[in-house]
Design a protein around this motif. Structure first.
Motif, short mmCIF file in Angstrom:
data_model
loop_
_atom_site.label_atom_id
_atom_site.label_comp_id
_atom_site.label_asym_id
_atom_site.label_seq_id
_atom_site.Cartn_x
_atom_site.Cartn_y
_atom_site.Cartn_z
N GLY A 1 -10.67 2.39 1.34
CA GLY A 1 -9.64 1.82 2.22
C GLY A 1 -8.91 0.62 1.67
N ALA A 2 -9.40 0.04 0.58
CA ALA A 2 -8.68 -1.06 -0.05
C ALA A 2 -7.81 -0.58 -1.21
CB ALA A 2 -9.65 -2.14 -0.54
N GLY A 3 -7.87 0.71 -1.51
CA GLY A 3 -7.01 1.27 -2.53
C GLY A 3 -5.58 1.41 -2.04
N PHE A 4 -4.74 1.95 -2.89
CA PHE A 4 -3.31 2.03 -2.62
C PHE A 4 -2.98 2.80 -1.33
CE2 PHE A 4 0.19 5.13 -3.84
CZ PHE A 4 1.18 4.43 -3.18
N VAL A 5 -3.34 4.07 -1.28
CA VAL A 5 -3.02 4.87 -0.09
C VAL A 5 -3.86 4.40 1.09
CG1 VAL A 5 -2.88 7.18 0.89
CG2 VAL A 5 -2.37 6.84 -1.53
N GLY A 6 -5.13 4.13 0.85
CA GLY A 6 -6.01 3.69 1.92
C GLY A 6 -5.54 2.43 2.61
N ALA A 7 -5.08 1.46 1.84
CA ALA A 7 -4.61 0.20 2.43
C ALA A 7 -3.35 0.41 3.26
CB ALA A 7 -4.36 -0.83 1.32
N ASN A 8 -2.45 1.24 2.77
CA ASN A 8 -1.24 1.54 3.55
C ASN A 8 -1.59 2.25 4.85
OD1 ASN A 8 1.61 1.00 2.20
ND2 ASN A 8 0.18 1.48 0.53
N LEU A 9 -2.54 3.18 4.81
CA LEU A 9 -2.96 3.86 6.02
C LEU A 9 -3.68 2.90 6.97
CD1 LEU A 9 -3.33 6.45 7.69
CD2 LEU A 9 -5.42 6.89 6.37
N ALA A 10 -4.54 2.05 6.43
CA ALA A 10 -5.26 1.09 7.26
C ALA A 10 -4.28 0.17 7.99
CB ALA A 10 -6.22 0.26 6.40
N ASP A 11 -3.25 -0.27 7.29
CA ASP A 11 -2.24 -1.13 7.90
C ASP A 11 -1.54 -0.41 9.05
OD1 ASP A 11 -0.44 -3.45 8.06
OD2 ASP A 11 1.06 -2.10 7.19
N ALA A 12 -1.17 0.85 8.83
CA ALA A 12 -0.47 1.60 9.86
C ALA A 12 -1.36 1.84 11.08
CB ALA A 12 0.01 2.93 9.30
N LEU A 13 -2.62 2.17 10.85
CA LEU A 13 -3.53 2.44 11.97
C LEU A 13 -3.86 1.17 12.74
CD1 LEU A 13 -5.95 5.02 10.30
CD2 LEU A 13 -4.14 5.48 11.99
N ALA A 14 -4.07 0.07 12.03
CA ALA A 14 -4.33 -1.20 12.72
C ALA A 14 -3.11 -1.64 13.53
CB ALA A 14 -4.73 -2.27 11.71
N THR A 15 -1.94 -1.45 12.97
CA THR A 15 -0.71 -1.78 13.69
C THR A 15 -0.58 -0.96 14.96
OG1 THR A 15 0.41 -2.40 11.64
CG2 THR A 15 1.82 -1.84 13.51
N ALA A 16 -1.08 0.29 14.91
CA ALA A 16 -1.01 1.18 16.07
C ALA A 16 -2.09 0.89 17.11
CB ALA A 16 -1.12 2.63 15.61
N GLY A 17 -2.98 -0.07 16.82
CA GLY A 17 -3.97 -0.48 17.81
C GLY A 17 -5.38 0.00 17.58
N HIS A 18 -5.65 0.61 16.41
CA HIS A 18 -6.99 1.06 16.10
C HIS A 18 -7.79 -0.02 15.37
CE1 HIS A 18 -5.89 5.10 17.32
NE2 HIS A 18 -4.85 5.06 16.50
N SER A 19 -9.10 0.07 15.48
CA SER A 19 -10.00 -0.73 14.65
C SER A 19 -10.29 0.06 13.39
CB SER A 19 -11.30 -1.04 15.40
OG SER A 19 -11.02 -1.81 16.55
#
Length: 354
Positions: free
Chosen positions: A11-29
């Motif tokens: 999740g700290a890699g390139f695609v993972g970090a971008n996905l994590a940012d999008a999901l957290a912005t959407a309200g997920h933990s």
């Protein structure tokens, strides 16, 4: 679908970090599970924590640590699996570690999910390398790029009905993991799907010769350094901006009951098919100076042409058209010249995409 807990391995890699940012912005933990061994990924984790202090939980651990991974899975409502050894070259020098990370690590994850008494969707990042080097596709050179002699393949790309043909230890480890994910969906009813990814690029990518070549070309050019091309530079890939990849993964989670047990090719498609030489010409236009080139022999397993047929994933997930490659590469260049300019020197391999 908000306020769920999502596990992203790698999740700290390139695609993972971008996905994590999008999901957290959407309200997920988001549980960011990463060993933090690649240059630049700790910086991505710091960025995520600063943007989402209440929604990002870091687990610094290896995918081969079955007990820690099982604990993270038990806390999760969905899993996106990006953790991997991602370089073909590294797999050739250390095939055992490649297999342990990519295959055994994936098996650890699948068993942890299977042990839960509830449905946990699993979205797995596979690779176009599962199709091998495509030796039977007749190619012709048109200017600075190869293209298939067959007009149908030129128009559509490579479909999911293409026979699997693993080349290099990396292709074997990722391909075997790909098949395990699909079989766990078939044998155990896991709500899982596979994305065979082509070349993903975009912000937060600090690419190298071994992986993440679009960013690597830009980084070298911005430093005024030469780019090494393996082969003749006319090899073609369909490149996909990371925001489009993130949209696909999110859509797959939302529709997992409809796509369970399926494998999809995920790339830019024929509209975003471009050769290495063509990318270098565009980089030169963006930076305002030519990019020096050093030529080397072809590397094992390198495909002279690979372009994804994206019709199946587009129809199944209702995806919007992909970002045009010239626009997307300009976006990455802008990020590298601003926020990315303070990133660590890219050494070794980074990211989790082709």
């Amino acid at each position: 679908m908000t306020d769920q807990t999502v596990l992203i391995t790698g999740g700290a890699g390139f695609v993972g970090a971008n996905l994590a940012d999008a999901l957290a912005t959407a309200g997920h933990s988001v549980i960011v599970y990463d060993a933090l061994v690649r240059p630049g990924v700790a910086r991505n984790l710091d960025w995520l924590r600063a943007r989402h202090p209440a929604r990002i939980q870091a687990v610094v651990a290896d995918i081969r640590d079955g007990a820690t991974l099982a604990h993270a899975v038990a806390e999760s409502d969905a899993v996106f699996h990006f953790a991997a050894q991602v370089a073909v070259t590294t797999s050739l020098t250390d095939p055992r570690t490649d297999a342990e990370v990519n295959l055994v690590g994936t098996l650890n994850l699948l068993e942890a999910v299977r042990a839960q008494a509830r449905r946990i969707p699993v979205l797995f990042a596979s690779t176009n390398k599962v199709y091998g080097d495509l030796p039977d596709i007749a190619l012709e050179r048109a200017g600075d790029a190869y293209r298939p002699a067959d007009a149908g393949i030129r128009a559509r790309g490579i479909g999911e009905d293409r026979p699997l043909d693993f080349h290099t230890p990396y292709g074997c480890s990722k391909g075997a993991a790909d098949q395990y994910v699909l079989d766990y969906a078939r044998s155990f009813g896991l709500p899982a799907a596979v994305f065979r990814m082509s070349c993903i690029y975009g912000p937060r990518q600090m690419g190298t010769e071994d992986q993440g070549w679009v960013a690597h070309f830009l980084i070298r050019a911005l430093r005024g350094e030469a780019v090494t091309l393996y082969g003749d530079g006319a090899q073609v890939r369909d490149i996909l901006h990371v925001r489009d990849a993130v949209a696909a993964y999110r859509a797959a989670w939302a529709r997992i009951d409809e796509i369970q047990g399926r494998a999809f090719n995920l790339g830019g498609g024929p509209e975003n098919a471009v050769s290495l030489l063509q990318i270098l010409d565009h980089v030169a236009a963006l930076t305002g100076r030519p990019v020096a080139r050093v030529m080397r022999d072809w590397r094992p397993g390198d495909q002279r042409y690979y372009v994804s047929d994206t019709r199946a994933i587009g129809e199944a997930l209702g995806l919007a058209p992909a970002t045009a490659w010239r626009e997307g590469v300009a976006n990455l260049a802008e990020w590298l010249m601003t926020e990315g300019s303070t990133a660590p020197q890219p050494v070794g391999f980074a990211g989790a995409a082709e």
